[in-house]
Each structure stands twice: as structure tokens, then as C-alpha cells.
Scaffold this motif. Structure first.
Motif, PDB file in Angstrom:
ATOM      1  N   PRO A 135       0.771  -1.239   0.065  1.00  0.00           N
ATOM      2  CA  PRO A 135      -0.060  -0.097   0.039  1.00  0.00           C
ATOM      3  C   PRO A 135       0.868   1.208   0.020  1.00  0.00           C
ATOM      4  CG  PRO A 135      -0.034  -1.296   2.183  1.00  0.00           C
ATOM      5  CD  PRO A 135       0.810  -1.992   1.166  1.00  0.00           C
ATOM      6  N   LEU A 136       0.534   2.005  -0.889  1.00  0.00           N
ATOM      7  CA  LEU A 136       1.240   3.471  -1.174  1.00  0.00           C
ATOM      8  C   LEU A 136       0.237   4.420  -1.065  1.00  0.00           C
ATOM      9  CD1 LEU A 136       4.136   4.832  -1.587  1.00  0.00           C
ATOM     10  CD2 LEU A 136       3.722   4.798  -4.015  1.00  0.00           C
ATOM     11  N   LYS A 137       0.064   5.097   0.261  1.00  0.00           N
ATOM     12  CA  LYS A 137      -1.046   6.204   0.466  1.00  0.00           C
ATOM     13  C   LYS A 137      -2.339   5.239  -0.048  1.00  0.00           C
ATOM     14  CE  LYS A 137       2.058   9.976   0.020  1.00  0.00           C
ATOM     15  NZ  LYS A 137       2.240  11.133  -0.655  1.00  0.00           N
ATOM     16  N   SER A 138      -3.044   5.865  -0.914  1.00  0.00           N
ATOM     17  CA  SER A 138      -4.553   5.098  -1.118  1.00  0.00           C
ATOM     18  C   SER A 138      -4.378   4.425  -2.366  1.00  0.00           C
ATOM     19  CB  SER A 138      -5.488   6.393  -1.263  1.00  0.00           C
ATOM     20  OG  SER A 138      -5.161   7.141  -2.449  1.00  0.00           O
ATOM     21  N   ARG A 139      -3.119   4.021  -2.860  1.00  0.00           N
ATOM     22  CA  ARG A 139      -2.845   3.189  -3.947  1.00  0.00           C
ATOM     23  C   ARG A 139      -1.982   2.064  -3.517  1.00  0.00           C
ATOM     24  NH1 ARG A 139      -4.988   5.918  -8.244  1.00  0.00           N
ATOM     25  NH2 ARG A 139      -3.740   5.323 -10.011  1.00  0.00           N
ATOM     26  N   PHE A 140      -1.747   1.240  -4.652  1.00  0.00           N
ATOM     27  CA  PHE A 140      -0.880  -0.025  -4.546  1.00  0.00           C
ATOM     28  C   PHE A 140       0.091  -0.086  -5.537  1.00  0.00           C
ATOM     29  CE2 PHE A 140      -5.017  -0.263  -2.417  1.00  0.00           C
ATOM     30  CZ  PHE A 140      -4.594  -0.971  -1.182  1.00  0.00           C
ATOM     31  N   LEU A 141       1.456  -0.392  -5.286  1.00  0.00           N
ATOM     32  CA  LEU A 141       2.417  -0.677  -6.173  1.00  0.00           C
ATOM     33  C   LEU A 141       2.224  -2.174  -6.536  1.00  0.00           C
ATOM     34  CD1 LEU A 141       5.597   0.587  -4.248  1.00  0.00           C
ATOM     35  CD2 LEU A 141       4.707   1.596  -6.119  1.00  0.00           C
ATOM     36  N   MET A 142       2.254  -2.243  -8.068  1.00  0.00           N
ATOM     37  CA  MET A 142       2.181  -3.637  -8.656  1.00  0.00           C
ATOM     38  C   MET A 142       3.195  -3.659  -9.771  1.00  0.00           C
ATOM     39  SD  MET A 142      -0.687  -5.241  -7.434  1.00  0.00           S
ATOM     40  CE  MET A 142      -1.505  -4.888  -5.984  1.00  0.00           C
TER      41      MET A 142
ATOM     42  N   VAL B 299      -0.683  -8.066 -15.051  1.00  0.00           N
ATOM     43  CA  VAL B 299      -0.454  -7.503 -13.838  1.00  0.00           C
ATOM     44  C   VAL B 299      -0.269  -8.328 -12.558  1.00  0.00           C
ATOM     45  CG1 VAL B 299      -1.463  -5.726 -12.384  1.00  0.00           C
ATOM     46  CG2 VAL B 299      -1.493  -5.563 -14.657  1.00  0.00           C
ATOM     47  N   GLN B 300       0.808  -8.255 -11.878  1.00  0.00           N
ATOM     48  CA  GLN B 300       0.907  -9.403 -10.712  1.00  0.00           C
ATOM     49  C   GLN B 300       1.055  -8.501  -9.452  1.00  0.00           C
ATOM     50  OE1 GLN B 300       4.464 -11.126 -12.413  1.00  0.00           O
ATOM     51  NE2 GLN B 300       3.354 -11.839 -13.841  1.00  0.00           N
ATOM     52  N   LEU B 301       1.195  -9.169  -8.300  1.00  0.00           N
ATOM     53  CA  LEU B 301       1.930  -8.844  -7.040  1.00  0.00           C
ATOM     54  C   LEU B 301       3.252  -8.743  -7.210  1.00  0.00           C
ATOM     55  CD1 LEU B 301      -0.381 -10.505  -4.432  1.00  0.00           C
ATOM     56  CD2 LEU B 301      -0.565  -8.320  -5.231  1.00  0.00           C
ATOM     57  N   PRO B 302       4.227  -8.030  -6.961  1.00  0.00           N
ATOM     58  CA  PRO B 302       5.560  -7.854  -6.967  1.00  0.00           C
ATOM     59  C   PRO B 302       6.092  -8.970  -6.158  1.00  0.00           C
ATOM     60  CG  PRO B 302       4.664  -5.773  -6.448  1.00  0.00           C
ATOM     61  CD  PRO B 302       3.601  -6.769  -6.242  1.00  0.00           C
ATOM     62  N   GLY B 303       6.926  -9.677  -6.667  1.00  0.00           N
ATOM     63  CA  GLY B 303       7.705 -10.922  -5.777  1.00  0.00           C
ATOM     64  C   GLY B 303       7.976 -11.834  -6.755  1.00  0.00           C
TER      65      GLY B 303
ATOM     66  N   TRP C 169      11.897  -1.038  -5.557  1.00  0.00           N
ATOM     67  CA  TRP C 169      11.449  -0.317  -4.319  1.00  0.00           C
ATOM     68  C   TRP C 169      12.212  -1.228  -3.139  1.00  0.00           C
ATOM     69  CZ3 TRP C 169       8.115   3.532  -2.550  1.00  0.00           C
ATOM     70  CH2 TRP C 169       7.679   4.516  -3.477  1.00  0.00           C
ATOM     71  N   ARG C 170      12.431  -0.543  -2.181  1.00  0.00           N
ATOM     72  CA  ARG C 170      12.934  -1.193  -0.771  1.00  0.00           C
ATOM     73  C   ARG C 170      11.538  -1.301   0.056  1.00  0.00           C
ATOM     74  NH1 ARG C 170      17.688  -2.592  -1.157  1.00  0.00           N
ATOM     75  NH2 ARG C 170      19.466  -1.424  -1.551  1.00  0.00           N
ATOM     76  N   ILE C 171      11.414  -2.235   0.755  1.00  0.00           N
ATOM     77  CA  ILE C 171      10.206  -2.298   1.613  1.00  0.00           C
ATOM     78  C   ILE C 171      10.441  -2.936   3.124  1.00  0.00           C
ATOM     79  CG2 ILE C 171       8.704  -3.324  -0.403  1.00  0.00           C
ATOM     80  CD1 ILE C 171       9.085  -6.147   0.826  1.00  0.00           C
ATOM     81  N   ALA C 172       9.749  -2.597   3.846  1.00  0.00           N
ATOM     82  CA  ALA C 172       9.795  -2.779   5.259  1.00  0.00           C
ATOM     83  C   ALA C 172       8.568  -3.505   5.894  1.00  0.00           C
ATOM     84  CB  ALA C 172      10.250  -1.461   6.050  1.00  0.00           C
TER      85      ALA C 172
ATOM     86  N   LEU D  11       3.946  -0.291 -11.750  1.00  0.00           N
ATOM     87  CA  LEU D  11       2.489   0.487 -11.833  1.00  0.00           C
ATOM     88  C   LEU D  11       2.103   0.713 -10.277  1.00  0.00           C
ATOM     89  CD1 LEU D  11       0.646  -2.350 -13.898  1.00  0.00           C
ATOM     90  CD2 LEU D  11       1.610  -0.243 -14.638  1.00  0.00           C
ATOM     91  N   VAL D  12       1.239   1.933 -10.223  1.00  0.00           N
ATOM     92  CA  VAL D  12       0.718   2.311  -9.098  1.00  0.00           C
ATOM     93  C   VAL D  12      -0.729   2.513  -9.360  1.00  0.00           C
ATOM     94  CG1 VAL D  12       0.356   4.218  -7.363  1.00  0.00           C
ATOM     95  CG2 VAL D  12       2.627   3.692  -8.449  1.00  0.00           C
ATOM     96  N   LEU D  13      -1.660   1.494  -8.767  1.00  0.00           N
ATOM     97  CA  LEU D  13      -2.990   1.416  -9.005  1.00  0.00           C
ATOM     98  C   LEU D  13      -4.042   1.742  -7.901  1.00  0.00           C
ATOM     99  CD1 LEU D  13      -2.731  -1.909 -11.142  1.00  0.00           C
ATOM    100  CD2 LEU D  13      -2.803   0.410 -11.896  1.00  0.00           C
TER     101      LEU D  13
END
Length: 148
Positions: free
Chosen positions: A26-33, A43-47, A70-73, A120-122
Motif C-alpha cells: 500500500p502506497l497512500k491510497s494506492r498500491f504498487l504492482m 499485472v501481478q503482485l511484486p515478488g 523499491w525497498r520495503i519494510a 504500476l501504481v493502481l
């Protein structure tokens, strides 16, 4: 028992177990894909796949970096599903064991290094409409249900 998504295994095929780690970001009100753009847009979940000797957490961080840059935590496990698929890039029939995490995107470091992938940011509705497999969609909907 881990839920099977998609087509059942074909009786005349041998499948190799391919565990993988994937993220809802989740990135604010959107999502990184991520979108794999060849041979068609998917279109996929990153991984992706966990390499032999690699921990799921290391694979998750590595695959997210490769696919979206992207780096994630703070990843936390959401659930898992399995799919029986042909992976043309490896010429392999695989039983993909997909573990999905929710993580916090920290910072964009670089463009994707995975060939034929774009970031993508969706919106949530765009994710549900465009995710290319039922398992990713199920996990994404499970995540959204936790928010309400």
C-alpha cells in the motif's frame, strides 16, 4: 491445507515445487504492482521464486527490488495459495506455492531490473480488475477486507 487457485494439475504432468514470496504494497491510497509486459501484459503482485538456500524474507526483498525497484519494510504474512502452471521462461511445469505478505514501501531506489517488468501504481479497484491470476486477486481482496 493451502487453497489451490486456477486449473487443477494435469494427471500426465510432473510438477516441480516452486515456492515464492509476494507482496501487497500500500502506497497512500494506492498500491504498487508489477506488470510483466511480454508475451502479453500480466499485472501481478511484486515478488517471485525463492532460490535454493534463500530465506523467504530475502527472496521477498530481492524480488520486489528486481521487479519494481523499491525497498520495503515490516513484511507480515497474509496467507498462501498454490497454482499449477507452465512457466515458459524456465520451460518448467511448476506447482507454485505463493506466500503473500503485506509490507510498507520505503523508497524507490531504481527502475526495475527484471526483464520486461514495469512498475504500476493502481487504485484498489484497478488492482482487482487487472490482477492476472485468481490467487493474487484473492489475497488482495483478503487484505482489503481486513481494512474494513
Amino acid at each position: 491445507m493451502i487453497r489451490r487457485m486456477g486449473m487443477p494439475p494435469q494427471k500426465n504432468r510432473t510438477y516441480r515445487l516452486r515456492p515464492g514470496a509476494y507482496a501487497i504494497l500500500p502506497l497512500k491510497s494506492r498500491f504498487l504492482m508489477t506488470a510483466q509486459v511480454t508475451p502479453e501484459i500480466d499485472v501481478q503482485l511484486p515478488g517471485g521464486g525463492i532460490d535454493p538456500g534463500e530465506s523467504p524474507m530475502h527472496a521477498l526483498h530481492r524480488e520486489v527490488m528486481e521487479e519494481i525497484g523499491w525497498r520495503i519494510a515490516a513484511p507480515r504474512r497474509l496467507g498462501a495459495f498454490r497454482r499449477f502452471v507452465f512457466m515458459p521462461e524456465y520451460d518448467l511445469w511448476a506447482e507454485k506455492l505463493c506466500t503473500v505478505y503485506v509490507a510498507r514501501p520505503v523508497r524507490e531506489i531504481a527502475p526495475p531490473t527484471e526483464p520486461d517488468h514495469v512498475t504500476l501504481v493502481l487504485s484498489a479497484s484497478e488492482c482487482i480488475e487487472n490482477l492476472g491470476n485468481d490467487g493474487d486477486r484473492l489475497m488482495f481482496q483478503r487484505y482489503l477486507a481486513l481494512l474494513t
